[in-house]
Design an enzyme around this catalytic site. Structure first.
Site, mmCIF file in Angstrom:
data_model
loop_
_atom_site.group_PDB
_atom_site.id
_atom_site.type_symbol
_atom_site.label_atom_id
_atom_site.label_comp_id
_atom_site.label_asym_id
_atom_site.label_seq_id
_atom_site.Cartn_x
_atom_site.Cartn_y
_atom_site.Cartn_z
ATOM 1 N N GLY A 40 -88.808 -0.514 69.645
ATOM 2 C CA GLY A 40 -87.576 -1.181 70.070
ATOM 3 C C GLY A 40 -86.696 -0.174 70.779
ATOM 4 O O GLY A 40 -86.860 1.023 70.594
ATOM 5 N N HIS A 41 -85.769 -0.684 71.589
ATOM 6 C CA HIS A 41 -84.877 0.200 72.336
ATOM 7 C C HIS A 41 -83.967 0.982 71.388
ATOM 8 O O HIS A 41 -83.865 0.644 70.210
ATOM 9 C CB HIS A 41 -84.044 -0.633 73.323
ATOM 10 C CG HIS A 41 -83.229 -1.705 72.653
ATOM 11 N ND1 HIS A 41 -81.968 -1.491 72.183
ATOM 12 C CD2 HIS A 41 -83.532 -2.991 72.344
ATOM 13 C CE1 HIS A 41 -81.505 -2.587 71.630
ATOM 14 N NE2 HIS A 41 -82.441 -3.518 71.712
ATOM 15 N N GLY A 43 -80.947 1.817 69.343
ATOM 16 C CA GLY A 43 -79.933 0.907 68.831
ATOM 17 C C GLY A 43 -80.459 -0.484 68.496
ATOM 18 O O GLY A 43 -79.686 -1.395 68.231
ATOM 19 N N SER A 44 -81.788 -0.664 68.467
ATOM 20 C CA SER A 44 -82.346 -1.988 68.175
ATOM 21 C C SER A 44 -82.421 -2.264 66.677
ATOM 22 O O SER A 44 -82.725 -3.374 66.262
ATOM 23 C CB SER A 44 -83.732 -2.118 68.790
ATOM 24 O OG SER A 44 -84.609 -1.171 68.218
ATOM 25 N N GLY A 45 -82.161 -1.229 65.867
ATOM 26 C CA GLY A 45 -82.181 -1.422 64.421
ATOM 27 C C GLY A 45 -83.361 -0.767 63.726
ATOM 28 O O GLY A 45 -83.503 -0.881 62.509
ATOM 29 N N LYS A 46 -84.187 -0.043 64.471
ATOM 30 C CA LYS A 46 -85.363 0.595 63.891
ATOM 31 C C LYS A 46 -85.005 1.575 62.780
ATOM 32 O O LYS A 46 -85.575 1.538 61.700
ATOM 33 C CB LYS A 46 -86.150 1.393 64.948
ATOM 34 C CG LYS A 46 -86.612 0.630 66.134
ATOM 35 C CD LYS A 46 -87.517 1.478 67.003
ATOM 36 C CE LYS A 46 -86.914 2.778 67.501
ATOM 37 N NZ LYS A 46 -85.914 2.685 68.543
ATOM 38 N N GLU A 166 -89.734 8.467 64.162
ATOM 39 C CA GLU A 166 -89.877 9.214 65.422
ATOM 40 C C GLU A 166 -90.332 10.646 65.161
ATOM 41 O O GLU A 166 -89.844 11.592 65.776
ATOM 42 C CB GLU A 166 -88.571 9.196 66.207
ATOM 43 C CG GLU A 166 -88.179 7.786 66.601
ATOM 44 C CD GLU A 166 -87.043 7.755 67.599
ATOM 45 O OE1 GLU A 166 -86.949 8.679 68.408
ATOM 46 O OE2 GLU A 166 -86.266 6.798 67.559
#
Lengths: 279, 289
Positions: A40-41, A43-46, A166
């Site tokens: 996800g981008h 800030g997508s909540g990952k 990450e």
């Protein structure tokens, strides 16, 4: 049917002082032994997901269960024993002055007797192929080696789930491959469940399943095969398409016989060769 | 402004028992207007080279020529300020260096530190924030209320506001999502052209090096392993692969095709269109066996 190892049931979360939800009504399950990539981008909540899974935060609505235990302030320590996390920056998570001290740190905190500790440190370092560095100081190690030591520190605690937040994004290509290879091997030998939060689509393409996050919501889930058929939609979500898929598409557009979008270069080369020979 | 490294050697903690040789015999010419990519593993000496480009480090051997200035071991060069003003470095995770109350103050800090008036600094801040693709109203916000991607852009604006002639980028896209990565790389490419900058990009990404750079230097174990145009560098990818470095996906795929089909496609292709065409030609030729 046996219950999944991780269950998120309509989970929402909002950071204090922030407008809008970081996670909104997210539900999914992860089964034992799976490798799930969460993409996800920014800030997508990952990362919020990772924090909730590890009990650093708790859902405001909905619930999270890890091996049948609901995550609450009372059960958090029990849940953290089941989950190990590897973070992004190799330098921020090295706490010991030597490799073995670093791996022993978590065991010591858990009050494991010394004899057992020594054995577990050795075993864990052998599993990530870092045993020969036992007494090395961290600044003598490459980023990939430091991340492998971090993984050993987690293995020594015998978790059921390992979350990579990450964990390879700051490594060079060789370091990244080292870490992923280590995880792949451990997944099989240690029966680990792997949750990998990543921007690396080549890495995600090798997972069993991919969850795509968008603006705090679960946008789509499926096998890599299914997810990468989404094509341009992924780019609109701020993501990318793996190279073999892009090339498959370009070749097909050029009128070459490419029956589907391939996820690996090897498969695509093989397909081209086969169609060439059958002419 | 031309920069030239001539047989540069650097030893950390020289003349002490902890001495460590980081780079040796490194010669790189960076004529004004070049877009140079420096590639290599962690520990290959990339970052040491980078710090010589604006005299943060002084070579322990050889010399560095920056414009009309010479930096070498015995040269007691003072007034390095104007070098640092002309050569701006965007370090890895530059957003970690944000510290002021507002984005505007943060961007103005650098120029004012170099003696620019507040009025002029503010004017530059407005320009810089536009150049990095952020709305002007962000200037009044606290940098810590921005999203990760916005923070990175604000930090980059701080370097641009110094109006450097040379811009050095150390892994500028680390940690960004694919769209963010592409936007930032495109932004630097645009700035490079529009402001006639000299750009030095330190990166792990062969894709970015192949796409944006006119010259590439490959560092390995403190030495220059290879230098040349992207076409020159990637025309013999085997050597890079042996070092454990990546090659661009397109080049890697071409190698696989050539191995499977037992033939050469002629030159090395660096764009998807060219490679697609070459494969189409190859398939049209029919069965070579």
């Amino acid at each position: 049917m046996e219950e999944a190892l991780v269950v998120l049931d309509h989970v929402s979360f909002q950071y204090e002082g922030q407008e809008g939800y970081a996670l909104k009504d997210v539900s999914f399950e992860i089964r034992e032994g799976e490798w799930v990539a969460i993409v996800g981008h920014n800030g997508s909540g990952k990362s919020t997901l990772a924090k909730l899974l590890n009990g650093l935060q708790f859902p405001m609505k909905g619930k999270i269960k890890v091996s049948g235990i609901e995550s609450t302030e009372e059960t958090v320590w029990e849940i953290r024993k089941k989950i190990g996390m590897v973070f992004q920056n190799p330098d921020n998570q090295f706490v010991g002055t030597t490799v073995q001290d670093d791996v022993a740190f978590g065991l010591e905190n858990n009050g494991i007797p010394r004899e057992i500790m020594v054995r577990r440190v050795k075993e864990a370092l052998e599993k990530v192929n870092m045993y020969q560095f036992l007494n090395q100081e961290p600044h003598h190690l490459s980023g990939g080696q430091k991340q492998r030591v971090a993984i050993a520190g987690i293995l020594a605690l015998r978790p059921e789930i390992i979350i990579l937040d990450e964990a390879t994004s700051m490594l060079d290509p060789r370091g990244r491959e080292e870490v992923l290879q280590t995880i792949r091997e451990l997944k099989d030998t240690e029966r680990l469940t792997v949750i990998s939060i990543t921007h690396d689509l080549e890495e995600a393409a090798k997972a069993d399943r991919i969850l795509v996050m968008n603006r705090g919501q679960l946008y789509r889930e499926g096998t890599p095969e299914q997810i990468f058929q989404m094509d341009e939609e992924l780019i609109e979500l701020g993501l990318d398409i793996p190279f073999p898929v892009k090339l498959s598409k370009a070749l097909r557009k050029r009128g070459l016989p490419v029956p589907k979008y391939f996820l690996s270069e090897e498969e695509l080369v093989k397909e081209l060769w086969t169609s060439h020979c059958n002419k | 402004m031309d920069i030239s490294l001539q047989q540069v050697e650097y030893r950390y903690q020289a003349d002490t028992p902890f001495e460590r040789l980081a780079i040796q015999d490194v010669s790189i010419d960076i004529p004004s207007g070049t877009y140079l990519a420096i590639i290599g593993h962690t520990g290959s000496g990339k970052s040491t080279v980078l710090q010589h480009l604006n005299a943060l480090l002084k070579p322990t051997g050889g010399k560095v020529i920056i414009g009309d200035r010479e930096i070498s071991r015995n040269n007691k060069e003072k007034r390095l300020r104007d070098i640092r003003q002309k050569v701006g470095i965007v370090f890895q995770f530059p957003e970690h260096q944000l510290f002021e109350e507002t984005v505007e103050k943060d961007i103005c800090f650098g120029p004012m530190n170099f003696g620019v008036s507040e009025e002029e600094a503010k004017k530059r801040a407005r320009q810089a924030i536009k150049q990095v693709g952020l709305p002007e109203n962000i200037l009044g916000k606290s940098p810590f209320d921005l999203s990760g991607g916005q923070m990175r852009r604000a930090a980059i604006a701080g370097v641009l506001a110094m109006e450097p002639e040379v811009i050095v980028l150390d892994e500028p896209t680390a940690g960004l999502d694919p769209r963010g990565r592409k936007e930032i790389m495109e932004m630097f490419h645009r700035l490079h052209r529009e402001r006639n900058l000299t750009t030095v990009l330190v990166t792990h990404s062969m894709e970015d090096a192949a796409r944006y750079a006119d010259q590439i230097v490959i560092m390995h174990k403190g030495n220059v392993f290879k230098k040349g145009s992207p076409e020159e560098i990637f025309s013999s990818p085997e050597g890079l692969i042996k070092l454990g470095l990546d090659v661009p996906e397109i080049v890697r795929f071409q190698l696989k095709i050539e191995q499977t089909f037992q033939t050469k496609l002629g030159k090395t292709f660096l764009s998807m269109e060219e490679l697609t065409e070459a494969i189409a030609r190859l398939l049209k030729r029919g069965n070579p066996v």
